[in-house]
Design a protein around this motif. Structure first.
Motif, mmCIF file in Angstrom:
data_model
loop_
_atom_site.group_PDB
_atom_site.id
_atom_site.type_symbol
_atom_site.label_atom_id
_atom_site.label_comp_id
_atom_site.label_asym_id
_atom_site.label_seq_id
_atom_site.Cartn_x
_atom_site.Cartn_y
_atom_site.Cartn_z
ATOM 1 N N TYR A 269 -44.051 13.784 23.385
ATOM 2 C CA TYR A 269 -44.864 12.984 22.240
ATOM 3 C C TYR A 269 -44.614 11.964 22.540
ATOM 4 N N GLN A 270 -43.110 11.767 21.646
ATOM 5 C CA GLN A 270 -42.708 9.854 21.592
ATOM 6 C C GLN A 270 -42.962 9.412 22.558
ATOM 7 N N GLN A 271 -42.217 10.430 23.807
ATOM 8 C CA GLN A 271 -42.323 9.163 24.968
ATOM 9 C C GLN A 271 -43.229 8.470 25.356
ATOM 10 N N GLU A 272 -44.295 9.779 25.354
ATOM 11 C CA GLU A 272 -45.814 8.978 25.479
ATOM 12 C C GLU A 272 -46.387 8.221 24.938
ATOM 13 N N VAL A 273 -46.086 7.955 23.867
ATOM 14 C CA VAL A 273 -46.912 7.664 22.689
ATOM 15 C C VAL A 273 -45.940 5.760 23.262
ATOM 16 N N SER A 274 -45.089 5.738 23.400
ATOM 17 C CA SER A 274 -44.605 4.629 24.008
ATOM 18 C C SER A 274 -44.516 4.233 24.847
ATOM 19 N N GLU A 275 -44.816 5.267 26.119
ATOM 20 C CA GLU A 275 -45.715 5.157 27.719
ATOM 21 C C GLU A 275 -46.945 4.293 27.278
ATOM 22 N N GLN A 276 -47.272 5.661 26.901
ATOM 23 C CA GLN A 276 -48.971 4.419 26.541
ATOM 24 C C GLN A 276 -48.842 3.012 25.645
ATOM 25 N N GLU A 277 -48.021 2.958 24.655
ATOM 26 C CA GLU A 277 -48.628 1.080 24.098
ATOM 27 C C GLU A 277 -48.231 0.493 25.069
ATOM 28 N N GLN A 278 -47.390 0.703 25.900
ATOM 29 C CA GLN A 278 -47.162 0.019 27.036
ATOM 30 C C GLN A 278 -48.355 -0.127 27.876
ATOM 31 N N TYR A 279 -48.903 1.011 28.594
ATOM 32 C CA TYR A 279 -50.142 0.729 29.881
ATOM 33 C C TYR A 279 -51.105 0.192 28.572
ATOM 34 N N VAL A 280 -51.176 0.588 27.681
ATOM 35 C CA VAL A 280 -52.503 -0.345 27.278
ATOM 36 C C VAL A 280 -52.600 -1.830 26.491
ATOM 37 N N ASN A 281 -51.414 -2.255 26.098
ATOM 38 C CA ASN A 281 -50.751 -3.254 26.206
ATOM 39 C C ASN A 281 -50.623 -4.288 27.804
ATOM 40 N N LYS A 282 -50.571 -3.791 28.748
ATOM 41 C CA LYS A 282 -50.733 -4.476 29.738
ATOM 42 C C LYS A 282 -52.327 -5.084 30.397
ATOM 43 N N TYR B 58 -64.127 -0.521 28.143
ATOM 44 C CA TYR B 58 -64.439 0.686 28.244
ATOM 45 C C TYR B 58 -62.506 1.730 28.599
ATOM 46 N N GLU B 59 -62.150 1.334 29.823
ATOM 47 C CA GLU B 59 -60.824 2.032 29.858
ATOM 48 C C GLU B 59 -60.390 1.505 29.164
ATOM 49 N N ILE B 60 -60.363 0.395 28.562
ATOM 50 C CA ILE B 60 -59.038 0.327 27.266
ATOM 51 C C ILE B 60 -59.932 1.395 25.560
ATOM 52 N N LYS B 61 -60.561 1.107 25.768
ATOM 53 C CA LYS B 61 -60.939 2.212 24.882
ATOM 54 C C LYS B 61 -60.740 3.646 24.640
ATOM 55 N N LYS B 62 -60.423 3.909 25.844
ATOM 56 C CA LYS B 62 -60.706 5.410 26.524
ATOM 57 C C LYS B 62 -59.129 5.180 26.582
ATOM 58 N N GLN B 63 -57.704 4.625 27.438
ATOM 59 C CA GLN B 63 -56.759 5.006 26.869
ATOM 60 C C GLN B 63 -55.647 4.364 25.474
ATOM 61 N N VAL B 64 -56.690 3.931 24.541
ATOM 62 C CA VAL B 64 -56.532 4.119 22.820
ATOM 63 C C VAL B 64 -56.240 5.275 22.057
ATOM 64 N N GLU B 65 -57.859 5.634 22.652
ATOM 65 C CA GLU B 65 -57.996 6.840 22.658
ATOM 66 C C GLU B 65 -57.084 7.956 22.674
ATOM 67 N N VAL B 66 -56.807 8.044 23.880
ATOM 68 C CA VAL B 66 -55.126 8.874 24.585
ATOM 69 C C VAL B 66 -54.349 8.383 23.191
ATOM 70 N N LEU B 67 -53.621 7.122 23.198
ATOM 71 C CA LEU B 67 -52.980 7.057 22.295
ATOM 72 C C LEU B 67 -53.254 7.363 21.482
ATOM 73 N N GLU B 68 -53.920 7.185 20.343
ATOM 74 C CA GLU B 68 -54.197 7.619 18.747
ATOM 75 C C GLU B 68 -53.653 9.348 18.582
ATOM 76 N N GLU B 69 -54.498 9.906 20.200
ATOM 77 C CA GLU B 69 -54.134 11.720 20.042
ATOM 78 C C GLU B 69 -52.762 11.937 19.571
ATOM 79 N N SER B 70 -51.913 11.056 20.782
ATOM 80 C CA SER B 70 -50.845 11.461 21.524
ATOM 81 C C SER B 70 -49.878 10.816 19.304
ATOM 82 N N LYS B 71 -50.538 9.723 19.265
ATOM 83 C CA LYS B 71 -49.709 9.718 18.257
ATOM 84 C C LYS B 71 -49.863 10.801 17.004
#
Length: 96
Positions: free
Chosen positions: A23-36, A45-58
């Protein structure tokens, strides 16, 4: 032969520790992906969905961390009363 209660407790704790790291690795990778995505001006809309995925992992990290603490306490209590002849090395390493 089915696993002993000690083996079950040790395996469960190992699995949770591994899950927490993932989960910690997923959070890190998802943060990088959202930033990119934000840098490349991706669809909102895509950014919003990826942020939701990030928040769930957090949200999952503290939940798993809490479960690890509970399982460690259960294992510690189990070892205090354990009178079997199994090797306790792995169990004791998890309590450090």
């Amino acid at each position: 032969m089915s696993p002993s209660p000690l083996q079950v407790k040790v395996s469960a704790l190992k699995r949770l520790i591994k899950e927490e790291k993932l989960y910690q690795q997923e959070v890190s990778e998802q943060e990088q992906y959202v930033n990119k995505m934000k840098e490349s001006n991706a669809d909102e809309y895509e950014i919003k969905k990826q942020v939701e995925v990030l928040e769930e992992s957090k949200r999952m990290v503290p939940q798993v961390t809490k479960k690890i603490g509970e399982h460690r306490e259960a294992l510690k209590s189990f070892l205090e009363t354990y009178s079997g002849d199994e090797d306790l090395t792995a169990a004791k390493e998890l309590l450090v």
